[in-house]
Write a protein that holds these residues in place. Structure first.
Motif, PDB file in Angstrom:
ATOM      1  N   LEU A   1      55.011  13.546  -8.530  1.00 14.64           N
ATOM      2  CA  LEU A   1      54.165  13.057  -9.630  1.00 14.64           C
ATOM      3  C   LEU A   1      54.347  13.936 -10.864  1.00 14.64           C
ATOM      4  N   GLY A   2      54.189  13.345 -12.028  1.00 16.25           N
ATOM      5  CA  GLY A   2      54.273  14.119 -13.266  1.00 16.25           C
ATOM      6  C   GLY A   2      55.557  14.933 -13.303  1.00 16.25           C
ATOM      7  N   GLY A   3      55.393  16.247 -13.447  1.00 14.17           N
ATOM      8  CA  GLY A   3      56.556  17.142 -13.483  1.00 14.17           C
ATOM      9  C   GLY A   3      57.442  17.027 -12.250  1.00 14.17           C
ATOM     10  N   GLY A   4      56.882  16.542 -11.131  1.00 20.05           N
ATOM     11  CA  GLY A   4      57.686  16.356  -9.916  1.00 20.05           C
ATOM     12  C   GLY A   4      58.629  15.170 -10.050  1.00 20.05           C
ATOM     13  N   CYS A   5      58.108  14.088 -10.617  1.00 20.75           N
ATOM     14  CA  CYS A   5      58.941  12.913 -10.875  1.00 20.75           C
ATOM     15  C   CYS A   5      60.012  13.300 -11.911  1.00 20.75           C
ATOM     16  N   GLU A   6      59.589  14.108 -12.869  1.00 15.74           N
ATOM     17  CA  GLU A   6      60.517  14.546 -13.924  1.00 15.74           C
ATOM     18  C   GLU A   6      61.598  15.469 -13.365  1.00 15.74           C
ATOM     19  N   LEU A   7      61.216  16.298 -12.407  1.00 16.53           N
ATOM     20  CA  LEU A   7      62.212  17.169 -11.765  1.00 16.53           C
ATOM     21  C   LEU A   7      63.239  16.312 -11.021  1.00 16.53           C
TER      22      LEU A   7
ATOM     23  N   THR B   1      50.738  13.291 -22.479  1.00 17.25           N
ATOM     24  CA  THR B   1      51.957  12.542 -22.152  1.00 17.25           C
ATOM     25  C   THR B   1      52.721  13.345 -21.107  1.00 17.25           C
ATOM     26  N   PRO B   2      53.698  12.728 -20.432  1.00 14.85           N
ATOM     27  CA  PRO B   2      54.629  13.550 -19.651  1.00 14.85           C
ATOM     28  C   PRO B   2      55.256  14.576 -20.600  1.00 14.85           C
ATOM     29  N   GLY B   3      55.526  15.765 -20.086  1.00 14.01           N
ATOM     30  CA  GLY B   3      55.988  16.827 -20.979  1.00 14.01           C
ATOM     31  C   GLY B   3      57.314  17.455 -20.610  1.00 14.01           C
ATOM     32  N   PHE B   4      57.864  17.059 -19.449  1.00 13.62           N
ATOM     33  CA  PHE B   4      59.144  17.649 -19.042  1.00 13.62           C
ATOM     34  C   PHE B   4      60.232  16.563 -18.998  1.00 13.62           C
TER      35      PHE B   4
ATOM     36  N   VAL C   1      56.996  17.686  -5.422  1.00 12.17           N
ATOM     37  CA  VAL C   1      56.265  18.502  -6.411  1.00 12.17           C
ATOM     38  C   VAL C   1      55.164  17.599  -6.978  1.00 12.17           C
ATOM     39  N   ALA C   2      53.902  18.071  -6.939  1.00 13.55           N
ATOM     40  CA  ALA C   2      52.779  17.226  -7.397  1.00 13.55           C
ATOM     41  C   ALA C   2      52.509  17.382  -8.888  1.00 13.55           C
ATOM     42  N   GLY C   3      53.481  17.888  -9.620  1.00 15.96           N
ATOM     43  CA  GLY C   3      53.334  17.911 -11.075  1.00 15.96           C
ATOM     44  C   GLY C   3      53.265  19.309 -11.641  1.00 15.96           C
ATOM     45  N   ALA C   4      53.118  19.352 -12.952  1.00 17.55           N
ATOM     46  CA  ALA C   4      52.866  20.639 -13.595  1.00 17.55           C
ATOM     47  C   ALA C   4      51.469  21.092 -13.181  1.00 17.55           C
ATOM     48  N   ASP C   5      51.240  22.399 -13.280  1.00 14.33           N
ATOM     49  CA  ASP C   5      49.989  22.972 -12.783  1.00 14.33           C
ATOM     50  C   ASP C   5      48.831  22.615 -13.721  1.00 14.33           C
ATOM     51  N   ILE C   6      47.926  21.790 -13.212  1.00 11.67           N
ATOM     52  CA  ILE C   6      46.842  21.277 -14.060  1.00 11.67           C
ATOM     53  C   ILE C   6      45.870  22.395 -14.427  1.00 11.67           C
ATOM     54  N   GLY C   7      45.638  23.318 -13.490  1.00 10.75           N
ATOM     55  CA  GLY C   7      44.750  24.440 -13.787  1.00 10.75           C
ATOM     56  C   GLY C   7      45.286  25.244 -14.959  1.00 10.75           C
TER      57      GLY C   7
ATOM     58  N   GLN D   1      53.997   8.905 -13.105  1.00 16.46           N
ATOM     59  CA  GLN D   1      53.697   9.782 -14.247  1.00 16.46           C
ATOM     60  C   GLN D   1      52.217   9.575 -14.571  1.00 16.46           C
ATOM     61  N   PRO D   2      51.329  10.351 -13.912  1.00 15.87           N
ATOM     62  CA  PRO D   2      49.884  10.123 -14.086  1.00 15.87           C
ATOM     63  C   PRO D   2      49.301  10.736 -15.350  1.00 15.87           C
ATOM     64  N   GLU D   3      50.156  11.249 -16.237  1.00 19.36           N
ATOM     65  CA  GLU D   3      49.677  12.096 -17.343  1.00 19.36           C
ATOM     66  C   GLU D   3      48.632  11.445 -18.236  1.00 19.36           C
ATOM     67  N   VAL D   4      48.802  10.152 -18.572  1.00 17.85           N
ATOM     68  CA  VAL D   4      47.831   9.571 -19.513  1.00 17.85           C
ATOM     69  C   VAL D   4      46.419   9.546 -18.925  1.00 17.85           C
TER      70      VAL D   4
ATOM     71  N   PRO E   1      53.563  25.460  -1.364  1.00 21.79           N
ATOM     72  CA  PRO E   1      52.907  24.346  -0.670  1.00 21.79           C
ATOM     73  C   PRO E   1      51.395  24.326  -0.823  1.00 21.79           C
ATOM     74  N   ALA E   2      50.763  25.487  -1.012  1.00 21.80           N
ATOM     75  CA  ALA E   2      49.292  25.502  -1.131  1.00 21.80           C
ATOM     76  C   ALA E   2      48.836  24.688  -2.337  1.00 21.80           C
ATOM     77  N   ALA E   3      49.694  24.553  -3.354  1.00 19.81           N
ATOM     78  CA  ALA E   3      49.343  23.743  -4.528  1.00 19.81           C
ATOM     79  C   ALA E   3      50.276  22.537  -4.615  1.00 19.81           C
ATOM     80  N   LEU E   4      50.720  22.058  -3.451  1.00 16.96           N
ATOM     81  CA  LEU E   4      51.652  20.914  -3.384  1.00 16.96           C
ATOM     82  C   LEU E   4      52.860  21.133  -4.309  1.00 16.96           C
TER      83      LEU E   4
ATOM     84  N   GLU F   1      56.177  18.623   3.964  1.00 20.54           N
ATOM     85  CA  GLU F   1      56.433  17.174   3.960  1.00 20.54           C
ATOM     86  C   GLU F   1      55.478  16.399   3.067  1.00 20.54           C
ATOM     87  N   LYS F   2      54.443  17.087   2.573  1.00 19.13           N
ATOM     88  CA  LYS F   2      53.426  16.332   1.823  1.00 19.13           C
ATOM     89  C   LYS F   2      53.858  16.069   0.384  1.00 19.13           C
ATOM     90  N   ALA F   3      54.537  17.039  -0.204  1.00 20.21           N
ATOM     91  CA  ALA F   3      54.895  16.858  -1.618  1.00 20.21           C
ATOM     92  C   ALA F   3      56.277  17.419  -1.915  1.00 20.21           C
TER      93      ALA F   3
HETATM   94  N1  CAA Z   1      48.384  21.224 -10.362  1.00 20.37           N
HETATM   95  C1  CAA Z   1      47.668  22.176  -9.757  1.00 20.37           C
HETATM   96  N2  CAA Z   1      47.253  22.103  -8.480  1.00 20.37           N
HETATM   97  C2  CAA Z   1      47.557  20.980  -7.806  1.00 20.37           C
HETATM   98  C3  CAA Z   1      48.303  19.943  -8.377  1.00 20.37           C
HETATM   99  C4  CAA Z   1      48.737  20.098  -9.716  1.00 20.37           C
HETATM  100  N3  CAA Z   1      49.481  19.171 -10.332  1.00 20.37           N
HETATM  101  N4  CAA Z   1      48.437  18.956  -7.459  1.00 20.37           N
HETATM  102  C5  CAA Z   1      47.813  19.383  -6.358  1.00 20.37           C
HETATM  103  N5  CAA Z   1      47.277  20.613  -6.553  1.00 20.37           N
HETATM  104  C6  CAA Z   1      46.512  21.414  -5.603  1.00 20.37           C
HETATM  105  C7  CAA Z   1      45.080  20.922  -5.484  1.00 20.37           C
HETATM  106  O1  CAA Z   1      44.279  21.438  -6.538  1.00 20.37           O
HETATM  107  C8  CAA Z   1      44.702  21.457  -4.132  1.00 20.37           C
HETATM  108  O2  CAA Z   1      44.407  22.819  -4.259  1.00 20.37           O
HETATM  109  P1  CAA Z   1      43.109  23.449  -3.473  1.00 20.37           P
HETATM  110  O3  CAA Z   1      43.406  23.213  -2.022  1.00 20.37           O
HETATM  111  O4  CAA Z   1      43.149  24.880  -3.877  1.00 20.37           O
HETATM  112  O5  CAA Z   1      41.929  22.679  -3.955  1.00 20.37           O
HETATM  113  C9  CAA Z   1      45.993  21.356  -3.344  1.00 20.37           C
HETATM  114  O6  CAA Z   1      47.038  21.274  -4.298  1.00 20.37           O
HETATM  115  C10 CAA Z   1      46.050  20.117  -2.469  1.00 20.37           C
HETATM  116  O7  CAA Z   1      45.813  18.993  -3.297  1.00 20.37           O
HETATM  117  P2  CAA Z   1      44.666  17.897  -2.997  1.00 20.37           P
HETATM  118  O8  CAA Z   1      43.542  18.517  -2.266  1.00 20.37           O
HETATM  119  O9  CAA Z   1      44.362  17.231  -4.289  1.00 20.37           O
HETATM  120  O10 CAA Z   1      45.476  16.935  -2.033  1.00 20.37           O
HETATM  121  P3  CAA Z   1      45.205  15.370  -1.792  1.00 20.37           P
HETATM  122  O11 CAA Z   1      45.977  14.994  -0.589  1.00 20.37           O
HETATM  123  O12 CAA Z   1      43.759  15.052  -1.835  1.00 20.37           O
HETATM  124  O13 CAA Z   1      45.861  14.659  -3.090  1.00 20.37           O
HETATM  125  C11 CAA Z   1      47.532  14.321  -4.784  1.00 20.37           C
HETATM  126  C12 CAA Z   1      47.250  14.772  -3.325  1.00 20.37           C
HETATM  127  C13 CAA Z   1      47.270  12.810  -4.932  1.00 20.37           C
HETATM  128  C14 CAA Z   1      48.997  14.614  -5.080  1.00 20.37           C
HETATM  129  C15 CAA Z   1      46.598  15.106  -5.728  1.00 20.37           C
HETATM  130  O14 CAA Z   1      46.737  16.504  -5.437  1.00 20.37           O
HETATM  131  C16 CAA Z   1      46.914  14.918  -7.179  1.00 20.37           C
HETATM  132  O15 CAA Z   1      46.587  13.893  -7.747  1.00 20.37           O
HETATM  133  N6  CAA Z   1      47.547  15.937  -7.813  1.00 20.37           N
HETATM  134  C17 CAA Z   1      47.818  15.907  -9.234  1.00 20.37           C
HETATM  135  C18 CAA Z   1      48.958  14.974  -9.552  1.00 20.37           C
HETATM  136  C19 CAA Z   1      49.160  14.904 -11.043  1.00 20.37           C
HETATM  137  O16 CAA Z   1      48.340  14.415 -11.784  1.00 20.37           O
HETATM  138  N7  CAA Z   1      50.337  15.397 -11.521  1.00 20.37           N
HETATM  139  C20 CAA Z   1      50.685  15.394 -12.909  1.00 20.37           C
HETATM  140  C21 CAA Z   1      50.338  16.688 -13.567  1.00 20.37           C
HETATM  141  S1  CAA Z   1      50.554  16.644 -15.307  1.00 20.37           S
HETATM  142  C22 CAA Z   1      52.197  16.973 -15.563  1.00 20.37           C
HETATM  143  O17 CAA Z   1      52.976  17.082 -14.631  1.00 20.37           O
HETATM  144  C23 CAA Z   1      52.589  17.112 -16.987  1.00 20.37           C
HETATM  145  C24 CAA Z   1      54.039  17.180 -17.257  1.00 20.37           C
HETATM  146  O18 CAA Z   1      54.735  16.200 -17.314  1.00 20.37           O
HETATM  147  C25 CAA Z   1      54.674  18.462 -17.544  1.00 20.37           C
END
Ligand code: CAA
Length: 258
Positions: free
Chosen positions: A106-112, A137-140, A60-66, A129-132, A20-23, A56-58
């Protein structure tokens, strides 16, 4: 496991992405744990699996962007394969799956969620799918499963614009099957899972395989796939029990998965 939990309630399994710390973002470790959790599901006991995200917030917010931010082309492709292999395992798991999507998918979460058989969403769910917008591109499997689920035109619009889709629209375009208040989402998912688990497991599994495999081939081959799976249900204890009970105008005994 640190980030994936599995629990069972009777014949229903609940798989939770728990970061949950990284959604609940999917890094390498989360994906490998999901893989291991899928392997460990007891297929003789579990008849339906609910996939959810912790909190309740997420979902899965996607693959790990970091983790993705510094990947080379080769590493990016390997990361895609890692996710794709595990999501394909989930998609073809010989047990029905329901994604209970609360909050961001979002992203990998929508894909999951799209790798599950059925998607139920909370009123607060947000898909996309916010990847672009991140230069990838989406990758999963997103480009493939979204086009198959909601049609290529709608999928392309969502993929190119990276637009977020709220629950009512997700329902209207068929991305999800139902929308519930946050408080009742898991109860509704459980109700559906229990209902599925109460049907003949061999037959339910055969339905899943027939739909999945049939969608990959032309209709002539697809109906052959169905015929073989239809045939495979006969002579099972559950088929004999249910049909005999019908003919004797009584309730069938509980299904035994044999
Ligand atoms: N990767 C890594 N960390 C993420 C993350 C992600 N996808 N989504 C959220 N987090 C982390 C944030 O970095 C933050 O960490 P810290 O508290 O350490 O800073 C924590 O989760 C909470 O997130 P926010 O502070 O950003 O929360 P918010 O309420 O302001 O926004 C959100 C929520 C709109 C979902 C926003 O977090 C967001 O846009 N996340 C990224 C969504 C995204 O772009 N997903 C697609 C990734 S690409 C992908 O998935 C490729 C693929 O197909 C394989």
């Amino acid at each position: 496991m640190d980030f994936v939990q599995f629990s069972a309630q009777g014949n229903v399994g609940i798989l939770t992405i728990n970061r949950p710390a990284a959604l609940n973002a999917l890094n390498d470790q989360v994906i490998r744990e999901l893989d291991a959790a899928l392997d460990q599901i007891d297929r003789n006991v579990i008849r339906c699996v609910i996939v959810r995200g912790a909190g309740e917030k997420a979902f899965v917010a996607g693959a790990d962007i970091g983790q993705m931010s510094t990947l080379s082309k080769q590493e990016g492709q390997a990361f895609g394969k890692l996710g794709n292999d595990v999501f394909r395992k989930l998609e073809t798991l010989p047990i029905p799956t329901i994604a209970a999507v609360c909050g961001f998918a979002l992203g990998g979460g929508c894909e999951l969620a799209m790798s599950c058989d059925i998607r139920l969403a909370s009123e607060t769910a947000v898909f996309g799918q916010p990847e672009v917008g991140l230069g990838i591109t989406p990758g999963f499997g997103g480009t493939q499963r979204m086009a198959r689920l909601i049609g290529p035109g709608r999928a392309k619009e969502l993929l190119y614009t990276a637009r977020k889709v709220k629950a009512p629209e997700a329902l209207a375009i068929g991305l999800v099957q139902a929308v519930y208040p946050v408080e009742t989402l898991m109860d509704e998912a459980m109700k559906m899972a229990q209902r599925i688990a109460g049907n003949a497991p061999i037959a339910v599994r055969a339905c899943k395989k027939a739909v999945n495999d049939g969608l990959q081939v032309d209709m002539d081959k697809a109906v052959e796939i169905e015929e073989a799976l239809f045939g495979s249900c006969f002579e099972t204890k559950d088929q004999r029990n249910a049909m005999t009970a019908f003919l004797e105008k009584r309730k069938a005994d509980p299904f035994v998965n044999e």
